[in-house]
Design an enzyme around this catalytic site. Sequence first.
Site, PDB file in Angstrom:
ATOM      1  CD  GLU A  65     -23.722  13.819 -37.237  1.00  0.00           C
ATOM      2  OE1 GLU A  65     -24.563  14.076 -38.128  1.00  0.00           O
ATOM      3  OE2 GLU A  65     -23.919  12.965 -36.353  1.00  0.00           O
ATOM      4  CB  THR A  96     -23.581  14.811 -32.057  1.00  0.00           C
ATOM      5  OG1 THR A  96     -22.335  14.614 -31.395  1.00  0.00           O
ATOM      6  CG2 THR A  96     -23.454  14.376 -33.512  1.00  0.00           C
ATOM      7  CG  HIS A 129     -27.001  17.066 -33.771  1.00  0.00           C
ATOM      8  ND1 HIS A 129     -27.138  15.737 -34.071  1.00  0.00           N
ATOM      9  CD2 HIS A 129     -26.425  17.631 -34.847  1.00  0.00           C
ATOM     10  CE1 HIS A 129     -26.646  15.502 -35.278  1.00  0.00           C
ATOM     11  NE2 HIS A 129     -26.191  16.642 -35.774  1.00  0.00           N
ATOM     12  NE  ARG A 159     -37.116   8.869 -28.823  1.00  0.00           N
ATOM     13  CZ  ARG A 159     -37.438   7.583 -28.771  1.00  0.00           C
ATOM     14  NH1 ARG A 159     -38.703   7.217 -28.725  1.00  0.00           N
ATOM     15  NH2 ARG A 159     -36.512   6.650 -28.798  1.00  0.00           N
ATOM     16  CE1 TYR A 176     -42.495   8.789 -30.089  1.00  0.00           C
ATOM     17  CE2 TYR A 176     -44.409  10.027 -29.310  1.00  0.00           C
ATOM     18  CZ  TYR A 176     -43.727   8.826 -29.455  1.00  0.00           C
ATOM     19  OH  TYR A 176     -44.268   7.667 -28.968  1.00  0.00           O
ATOM     20  CE1 TYR A 199     -33.052   7.176 -36.990  1.00  0.00           C
ATOM     21  CE2 TYR A 199     -35.035   8.527 -37.254  1.00  0.00           C
ATOM     22  CZ  TYR A 199     -33.856   8.241 -36.580  1.00  0.00           C
ATOM     23  OH  TYR A 199     -33.468   9.001 -35.523  1.00  0.00           O
ATOM     24  CB  ALA A 206     -40.988   3.053 -36.399  1.00  0.00           C
ATOM     25  CD  GLN A 230     -28.617   6.067 -38.247  1.00  0.00           C
ATOM     26  OE1 GLN A 230     -27.544   6.638 -38.538  1.00  0.00           O
ATOM     27  NE2 GLN A 230     -29.030   5.863 -36.994  1.00  0.00           N
ATOM     28  CD  GLU A 465      -0.092  40.692 -48.239  1.00  0.00           C
ATOM     29  OE1 GLU A 465      -0.494  41.717 -48.778  1.00  0.00           O
ATOM     30  OE2 GLU A 465      -0.558  40.260 -47.170  1.00  0.00           O
TER      31      GLU A 465
END
Lengths: 646, 646
Positions: A65, A96, A129, A159, A176, A199, A206, A230, A465
């Site tokens: 990433e 990202t 992302h 999100r 969401y 997660y 949450a 995550q 080469e």
Amino acid sequence: MVNETQHTCSVSSSSRSDGGSSSGSESSKDNSRCSTPVLDADRHERLREKMRRRQDAGDKWFSLEFFPPRTANAAVNLISRFDRMGAGGPLFIDVTWHPAGDPGSDKETSSMIIANTAVNYCGLETILHMTCCNQTKDDITGHLQKAKRLGLKNIMALRGDPTGEEWEEEVDGFNYAVDLVKHIRNEFDDYFDICVAGYPKGHPEAESYEADLRHLKEKVFAGADFIITQLFFRPETFLKFMKDCQAIGITCPIIPGIFPIQGYHSLRQLVKLSKLEVPQEIKDVIEPIKDNDAAIRNYGVELAVSMCQELLDSGMVHGLHFYTLNREVATTEVLKRLGIWKEDPRRPLPWAVSAHPKRRVEDVRPIFWASRPKSYIYRTQEWDDFPNGRWGNSSSPAFGELKDYYLFYLKSKSPREELLKMWGEELTGEESVFEVFTCYITGEPNRNGHKVTCMPWNDDPLATETNLLKDQLEKVNRRGILTINSQPNINGKPSTDPIVGWGPSGGYVFQKAYLEFFTSSEIVTALLKVLKKYELRVNYHIVNVKGQNITNAPDLQPNAVTWGIFPGREIIQPTVVDPVSFLYWKDEAFALWIEQWAKLYEEESPSRMIIQYIHDNYYLVNLVDNDFPLENCLWQVVEDTFELLN
Amino acid sequence: MVNETQHTCSVSSSSRSDGGSSSGSESSKDNSRCSTPVLDADRHERLREKMRRRQDAGDKWFSLEFFPPRTANAAVNLISRFDRMGAGGPLFIDVTWHPAGDPGSDKETSSMIIANTAVNYCGLETILHMTCCNQTKDDITGHLQKAKRLGLKNIMALRGDPTGEEWEEEVDGFNYAVDLVKHIRNEFDDYFDICVAGYPKGHPEAESYEADLRHLKEKVFAGADFIITQLFFRPETFLKFMKDCQAIGITCPIIPGIFPIQGYHSLRQLVKLSKLEVPQEIKDVIEPIKDNDAAIRNYGVELAVSMCQELLDSGMVHGLHFYTLNREVATTEVLKRLGIWKEDPRRPLPWAVSAHPKRRVEDVRPIFWASRPKSYIYRTQEWDDFPNGRWGNSSSPAFGELKDYYLFYLKSKSPREELLKMWGEELTGEESVFEVFTCYITGEPNRNGHKVTCMPWNDDPLATETNLLKDQLEKVNRRGILTINSQPNINGKPSTDPIVGWGPSGGYVFQKAYLEFFTSSEIVTALLKVLKKYELRVNYHIVNVKGQNITNAPDLQPNAVTWGIFPGREIIQPTVVDPVSFLYWKDEAFALWIEQWAKLYEEESPSRMIIQYIHDNYYLVNLVDNDFPLENCLWQVVEDTFELLN
């Protein structure tokens, strides 16, 4: 007796209808008679299929990433990093998306353009992302359309962090990640592979770990293909999470996100952003050495290696996703120690392939851009179809023009002062130019003690080469045959040959000898007389900046100069000398004298005028020796030319 | 200095617009990236261009006129004659049109179908005659549309003889050939090359020689491309006519019609029809020998040779048109004595090309039909595009079915009694079948003293190339490996090699070894075990009549087994082993057992049941040795198989 054996195929002429085939694979859909032989399954599969195939084969893999750079210079560096880290064989990279940084724009540093570069110019499978919160449906659709247009095939649907203190759900809005997943599937059907975030400790916002698992299941059932997690600090965190996912019916691949600790401050910042807690045992080690970067990195590598090893040993993990923070050393070391960094010297084709889906079938290019593949990709990006099987004698290949954008991505990676040291602070005549070419070939330092590691026509040091021809090249460059491209003749070496091999094993590769150079009109006059003796054997094409043009190519047909014969396949001929494309290349090759070299010097300065003189008066020549089984005669042609001149 | 030299091409990237090219050649119009390299200019030019090119090159040529046969058997013979006389290199042949004989119908013997066969199956440039008098515009347009659909590109536009005693001009009707020329140009633009007739002595019905010349000029100005003359007996007749034509402004090519006297009666009849007078000096020679056919023919040949020589020596004549009366000997002898019969053993491609314009770019075919090229052309006649460059992995090549029409053109040329002598009046078991195959290979007579010169799968005696494998083939056929197709491996022989060479000179040709045979299920079982040892080297495909199907072809991809590398050109790969097409070939190959062999015997007879048993139970196998630079391993594979069985 027969049914029990071997691979039995189901096609039968009697049971086959005229219309289509029963096979569901993508490649069988396009009914073109010229489809490319499948040399490299990777080019023909989508990401989720590759993932499945690797898993079925018990093949461990990794992904990387990156975040978008802040400056144009940082972008140039990041792209070189893509090339270097791409060599280790990541299954994909991802880029990202930061809403504040104008991620969907055409800026050199936007997420969109960086991902575009990774796919098209570096040939890497790439996930872009995308976040949805606080954005309109139209904006998001626009971004997705653009991504599709650029050849991106994979989206990580997120999100994103709400802006403003008091975020509230919008009715019918994107609240969401699941809304974004649904939107992508509604608007783009199955075009994109979709990844979502998991997660292992539950999303910080949450209500509960269990509620978060249910959200994740919703995202998967809305159409996500796989999950990247995550970061986490203990392997058991991930393994428990994975079991919990499976328990509630999530069956898609779940890829653990690995964060090798690389420094005290970056760890603290990441932890703050992700609202994770660093386990006490790690804090205990790090705090005392927080000012010793090397020590922390060593510790981070150790920690990551042992965690990854435990994950792989569990049998539940097939791929590892690395948060690189755009750095190379730690991640590369972890991968090498795990034994999953796999530099494969074997090339699928003699040139670096692009990962744009439109280019999936591409398997032939003109030789001229051999040292400038990114330029070739840029100049052909608008093509709807890419040649495969044959180049053909298209009279209008419509190469794109040389514009600014092109100059950004394709300009020399070295700064002006470096270039002046290599190519001369001050030129005293054409001979000083000969010397620069000669030093580039030999690798010897120039009269001021600087090595010449690149040229306007070659971003990189000499190919292995080309080294085969080093002695002859040195001799001719000293005398004003300024070579910019060449290859030796090859009469059937194994496709696994470390220097000239390419394609699958078990095959044989061939080449016709090729030589391309700038030279003065005096030398060209003599050369043309000599070439009469070689009329049937050598194809030539000679042109100057004004377009004066001499060739013996029959009917302007392309000449195949690289080809390979493989078991059970049609012939592949990836490189041609095409007389029509040569005239487009000529414009670029002559422009590089001015854009990259002359402009290093003051206007009206003698150095600049020398380069300008060469640009205005020299010819660009290419020669092909068609008799590939015999000894290369091109050196004799040049020798005869010099003899005639004396 | 540069402008004065060599072939200078006019293309320049700066002056080129996106849209098209300034070149007027046909091939530049189709912008396909897969167009075929021009291996053979002849395939890409229309007749009038070929004529011009031959004239510009100072190359003398000839053409041959035939009339349609009366019976189906005569048609089969005429087609063999096309093949034999085509070998001498005529620039074109033409087929006459007799309104009474239903010339535009689909009958096997119609002018239309015979011309169709000449173009499509024999690969000959062909002119179809067409008359217009007493026909409606719709009829004529219908004929022309059909001709175009069949791939005919050249029409000889004639008035034809009026039927009925009192012919009168129709207002707005087709009264003269010029009306037909105008009609063709109106309705078909420039699609057809048009030829018209010239009368060196004036048309017998014309008011005067001068008036007839004016009519001829009208025909040319209405759009005719060239003129073929009526026969004449003295060279000065033609040369005067030609000068008179030029004097009134006729500049197109005028081709003298040559009639080698072949017999007393045919001469008398022709003279009667054409209303010409035979010069006294010829009558004086012929009358005394009128019953001695050989003597007359010898005289006719002498006469024709000396007349042709005089015409060619005049410098005004570049091509000669022969009225063959469908006979071979006299015309061939005249041509050989003139030195313009040019058997060129060099093949443009390893297989015989078709002259249909749709097939102009075709340069790759499956190897299976190598000994049945006419069948291949028939079964692919409905294709809109022909593969070039690559065969590709089309999953549905849609080969035409095996129908009656096909059986007429493609059935064995030998009568039933001949075939029974070769293949056995009575078979006693599978071994008697092995013996037939073995005798075909060795050329030795069978037990009844008859040589086996053809097989259901091979209309002709063994190819020279196959002779290279004779000893091994004999050995394996004796033991029940019933070979129907094979080629040796070739690792870069010159393209001029008399046995395996093809394509332009200066190139190199290559082959992978190939072996195709029928064999019993016992042998197949052993073979499959042996093939495991050769898995990476040998591609195989094994199938029975019911479609049981075993192959190791990767993704059903085709395998190129013949290819050539030529100066200044892309790679040509004219022959592939395609696993999909193999299943269509399989149907044909198995059907030939029954249609051509089993049906020679009474129903329920033991001989017929033996063939039926083989048809029902044997497998068709093909093997490719991919390692073309090494010694062919296929014989070892077979040897290992026999060893395993013992």
